[in-house]
Design a protein around this motif. Structure first.
Motif: not given
Length: 202
Positions: A187-193
């Motif tokens: 979830l964090r990776l999706i939001l960061t990108r």
């Protein structure tokens, strides 16, 4: 006249809510009876109704109890020096309860009952509005400082972030193979990108 010990009263009330929470999560609101709550809490019906007038009041109390640190966490996030890490920390905080065994099912049941009960829907919406406002404020600051894509509308983006957080709970409740603890880094990776600033013209 016998006086009521506030600490004991609150402890018994909390005990009843804990017993009811497990039943609501496992069986749903409609299929849970006050008799079952009494048995789970180890109290009589008369004792139960001394604390709550009916089953609906118990359900509303279960859903209405907030993390005592919640308001402080939201305020601290909004005031953080660097809005982007503060945003990610806030996402972690809001999604973290999904790893608790009964919470995802309880959230699903709350959604079902809120659709039928305007008062309950209003109660849940107030909490969601506070979280949405905090996320939107952080997005606004992050965009102004060039940390994220300035083309993203803060309010719309906050709505999507809230929807992604909600999907962690619904997936945990409906998909046996979904492990929230393992999926939170994704979830964090999706939001960061999704949020990352893009070069002009891209």
């Amino acid at each position: 006249m016998r006086t009521v010990d506030p600490a004991k009263h609150q402890a018994r009330r909390r005990h009843i809510l804990n017993a009811a929470t497990g039943l609501f999560a496992a069986k749903g609101y409609e299929r849970t009876t006050t008799a079952e709550i009494c048995r789970a809490a180890g109290i009589s019906a008369g004792n139960l109704f001394h604390y709550f007038p009916n089953k609906r009041a118990i359900f509303v109390a279960v859903l209405g109890e907030e993390d005592p640190d919640r308001a402080e966490r939201l305020a601290r996030a909004r005031e953080a020096d660097d809005p982007l890490p503060a945003l990610m920390d806030l996402v972690d905080y809001l999604a973290a309860p999904a790893v608790e065994p009964v919470v995802p099912a309880l959230v699903m049941e709350a959604m079902v009952q809120a659709y039928r009960d305007p008062e309950l829907e209003a109660l849940l919406s107030r909490g969601n509005a506070d979280e949405h406002a905090a996320i939107a404020a952080l997005l606004t600051r992050a965009a102004a400082s060039g940390r994220i894509d300035p083309g993203l509308d803060p309010d719309s983006t906050a709505t999507w972030i809230m929807a992604l957080i909600a999907s962690v709970f619904t997936s945990a409740a409906t998909s046996p193979g979904f492990d929230p603890a393992e999926e939170l880094p994704t979830l964090r990776l999706i939001l960061t990108r999704f949020l990352e600033a893009r070069p002009r013209g891209s």
